[in-house]
Write a protein that holds these residues in place. Sequence first.
Motif, PDB file in Angstrom:
ATOM      1  N   GLY A 115       0.822  -1.205   0.000  1.00  0.00           N
ATOM      2  CA  GLY A 115       0.000   0.000   0.000  1.00  0.00           C
ATOM      3  C   GLY A 115       0.855   1.253   0.000  1.00  0.00           C
ATOM      4  N   ASP A 116       0.528   2.188   0.871  1.00  0.00           N
ATOM      5  CA  ASP A 116       1.266   3.451   0.953  1.00  0.00           C
ATOM      6  C   ASP A 116       2.362   3.433   2.011  1.00  0.00           C
ATOM      7  OD1 ASP A 116      -0.199   4.636  -1.053  1.00  0.00           O
ATOM      8  OD2 ASP A 116      -1.711   5.442   0.319  1.00  0.00           O
ATOM      9  N   LEU A 117       2.625   2.278   2.612  1.00  0.00           N
ATOM     10  CA  LEU A 117       3.650   2.206   3.647  1.00  0.00           C
ATOM     11  C   LEU A 117       5.047   2.216   3.030  1.00  0.00           C
ATOM     12  CD1 LEU A 117       2.134  -0.509   6.035  1.00  0.00           C
ATOM     13  CD2 LEU A 117       2.212   1.958   6.408  1.00  0.00           C
ATOM     14  N   PRO A 118       6.033   2.738   3.730  1.00  0.00           N
ATOM     15  CA  PRO A 118       7.415   2.642   3.241  1.00  0.00           C
ATOM     16  C   PRO A 118       7.962   1.242   3.480  1.00  0.00           C
ATOM     17  CG  PRO A 118       7.364   3.769   5.352  1.00  0.00           C
ATOM     18  CD  PRO A 118       5.928   3.531   4.976  1.00  0.00           C
ATOM     19  N   GLN A 128       5.809   2.929  -7.263  1.00  0.00           N
ATOM     20  CA  GLN A 128       6.481   4.032  -6.592  1.00  0.00           C
ATOM     21  C   GLN A 128       6.476   3.761  -5.087  1.00  0.00           C
ATOM     22  OE1 GLN A 128       4.267   7.528  -8.024  1.00  0.00           O
ATOM     23  NE2 GLN A 128       6.058   8.058  -9.236  1.00  0.00           N
ATOM     24  N   MET A 129       7.664   3.689  -4.513  1.00  0.00           N
ATOM     25  CA  MET A 129       7.777   3.357  -3.099  1.00  0.00           C
ATOM     26  C   MET A 129       8.917   4.129  -2.453  1.00  0.00           C
ATOM     27  SD  MET A 129       7.180  -0.775  -3.053  1.00  0.00           S
ATOM     28  CE  MET A 129       5.569  -1.473  -3.463  1.00  0.00           C
ATOM     29  N   GLY A 167      15.044   6.590   0.852  1.00  0.00           N
ATOM     30  CA  GLY A 167      15.279   6.282  -0.542  1.00  0.00           C
ATOM     31  C   GLY A 167      13.948   6.158  -1.278  1.00  0.00           C
ATOM     32  N   SER A 168      14.016   6.075  -2.601  1.00  0.00           N
ATOM     33  CA  SER A 168      12.776   5.973  -3.375  1.00  0.00           C
ATOM     34  C   SER A 168      12.982   5.113  -4.606  1.00  0.00           C
ATOM     35  CB  SER A 168      12.265   7.359  -3.778  1.00  0.00           C
ATOM     36  OG  SER A 168      13.173   7.985  -4.671  1.00  0.00           O
ATOM     37  N   ILE A 169      11.877   4.531  -5.056  1.00  0.00           N
ATOM     38  CA  ILE A 169      11.861   3.695  -6.260  1.00  0.00           C
ATOM     39  C   ILE A 169      10.820   4.267  -7.220  1.00  0.00           C
ATOM     40  CG2 ILE A 169      11.569   1.362  -7.171  1.00  0.00           C
ATOM     41  CD1 ILE A 169      11.790   0.356  -4.258  1.00  0.00           C
ATOM     42  N   ASP A 170      11.202   4.439  -8.467  1.00  0.00           N
ATOM     43  CA  ASP A 170      10.228   4.707  -9.518  1.00  0.00           C
ATOM     44  C   ASP A 170      10.780   4.166 -10.827  1.00  0.00           C
ATOM     45  OD1 ASP A 170      12.070   6.548 -10.446  1.00  0.00           O
ATOM     46  OD2 ASP A 170      10.894   8.314  -9.915  1.00  0.00           O
ATOM     47  N   ALA A 171      10.062   4.365 -11.904  1.00  0.00           N
ATOM     48  CA  ALA A 171      10.465   3.780 -13.185  1.00  0.00           C
ATOM     49  C   ALA A 171      11.807   4.311 -13.659  1.00  0.00           C
ATOM     50  CB  ALA A 171       9.391   4.050 -14.229  1.00  0.00           C
ATOM     51  N   ALA A 172      12.138   5.547 -13.319  1.00  0.00           N
ATOM     52  CA  ALA A 172      13.355   6.171 -13.836  1.00  0.00           C
ATOM     53  C   ALA A 172      14.605   5.769 -13.076  1.00  0.00           C
ATOM     54  CB  ALA A 172      13.208   7.695 -13.814  1.00  0.00           C
ATOM     55  N   ARG A 173      14.465   5.532 -11.777  1.00  0.00           N
ATOM     56  CA  ARG A 173      15.670   5.321 -10.971  1.00  0.00           C
ATOM     57  C   ARG A 173      15.337   4.761  -9.598  1.00  0.00           C
ATOM     58  NH1 ARG A 173      14.449  10.489 -11.366  1.00  0.00           N
ATOM     59  NH2 ARG A 173      15.898  10.805 -13.073  1.00  0.00           N
ATOM     60  N   VAL A 207       8.232  10.578  -3.522  1.00  0.00           N
ATOM     61  CA  VAL A 207       9.153   9.921  -4.442  1.00  0.00           C
ATOM     62  C   VAL A 207       9.687  10.919  -5.461  1.00  0.00           C
ATOM     63  CG1 VAL A 207       9.314   8.244  -6.330  1.00  0.00           C
ATOM     64  CG2 VAL A 207       8.194   7.609  -4.184  1.00  0.00           C
ATOM     65  N   ALA A 208       8.818  11.746  -5.995  1.00  0.00           N
ATOM     66  CA  ALA A 208       9.246  12.758  -6.963  1.00  0.00           C
ATOM     67  C   ALA A 208      10.244  13.727  -6.343  1.00  0.00           C
ATOM     68  CB  ALA A 208       8.031  13.515  -7.494  1.00  0.00           C
TER      69      ALA A 208
END
Length: 464
Positions: free
Chosen positions: A189-192, A218-219, A293-299, A328-329
């Motif tokens: 869900g929305d948890l880290p 996105q996490m 930290g963060s995860i998305d499609a770009a990096r 994330v952004a």
Amino acid sequence: MITAHGATLTVTNEALTLTPTALAASLRGGSNSREVAIADIAGTTSVPGDAWTRPRVDIDTAGDGTVAVWFAPGDEEGPAELCKLLDDAKHGHAPATGTVAGGAGIPGFSFVGFDVETANRRWGSICQIGLVKIVDGEEVDRASWLCKPPASLAQFEEGNVAIHGITEQDVADAPDVCDCIPKMAEFVGDLPLVAHNAQFDASALRDACQASDVEVPQMLFACTLAQARATKLDVANHRLPTLAEHFGITLDNHHDACEDAAACAGVMVGLARQAGHTGSLMSFVHDSGFTLGSIDAARVTPVLRDRSGAGRAMQAEKAAQGGVAAAVAASAAPQGSNQAGPAKRAQHNKGPQRPWQSVATPDTVPEPDPEADPNAPLYGEHVTLTGEFEPHDKGELWQKIAEQGAQVGKNVTKKTTVLVVGEWATMTSKEKRARELKDKGQDIQIWQADQLLEALGLNEQPPF
């Protein structure tokens, strides 16, 4: 919810740990926890109070005399439960993960412990996912899947199988990883997320998504390795089994993804309790001087030390305004430059080293040692470094890389086989280039600093 007066109490079969609350720590001028070995406890006495007098439990110890644990006026259940937990611990029956007296958790401290196992050296070759959900500092749910790695990364290598014991036959009837990732996203869900050496697990997730043509969720994520290293702990190293033992967490099947995720979650909760933290995981990480930290499609943006505080403030503000996607952004937004040109001009100046000097590119590239051991970890590789490797400078690291028979490169090229990514506020141009080439099929390994330092013998044992 019952707590001791000014402290939380954790009981394992080995020790009673008294961790002051934030208020108590501020009043006493220190936040250090105190441990009382169960073996040293000779007996306990519950001293009742009344509506005006605080009850307490006197713990008689072999070496420290009597330790008094106070409770709120009128509290009868807290002292009784503490005495029972200590009695259970004396007989080896305390819960293995540690129990906070009165069942007290950490309100708002919620996240999902996360771990993956991989079939080969390619990080996206996920063959098992483990998840453990923590709500208000206590475990509420688990999920784990064996899975087939992406078809392009499906080979099982002996070295990986020797670590986790998962074979190609074990996943023959398991779902594809592309079917498990949406289930994972729904569970989280929305948890880290929280992982140990989290950059690996986060990058593995993204790489598996891209290799399977699955949307990258996105996490946000935190790292127990980074948190533990930033905390003064009396431990020999910061490997997950060592930290689990320190916090009284059972880890009988290390490298089972679900058990590792549970141990990692327990370590993060233990670190928060030791610090007397109350509130969210994000606030705990930010208070420790890091951004999530963060995860998305770009990096994948790593957990970073944020000395100025600007990144933490922006991340918290965006999370409050727009949730995970906005945070994330904000995490992935460029915050600086990796251009180190001024450092070269300043190397001739006297005085303390400036922050950017540690990332400066040396002028002379050492040649590979022709007599290097062919079994050295980096022998025959083409290695490029990017980012900061404090307290080591790149010249020192270059020399040790060359001593292992590897060719050092200043830039990422079509010859590069290993890019080592040090700490930096955003993805560097070298990492972007390496990922572009990797997406086009070039076999480039992207290492984190810990992997390089381990290979060069400059680090403690591997953090896993």
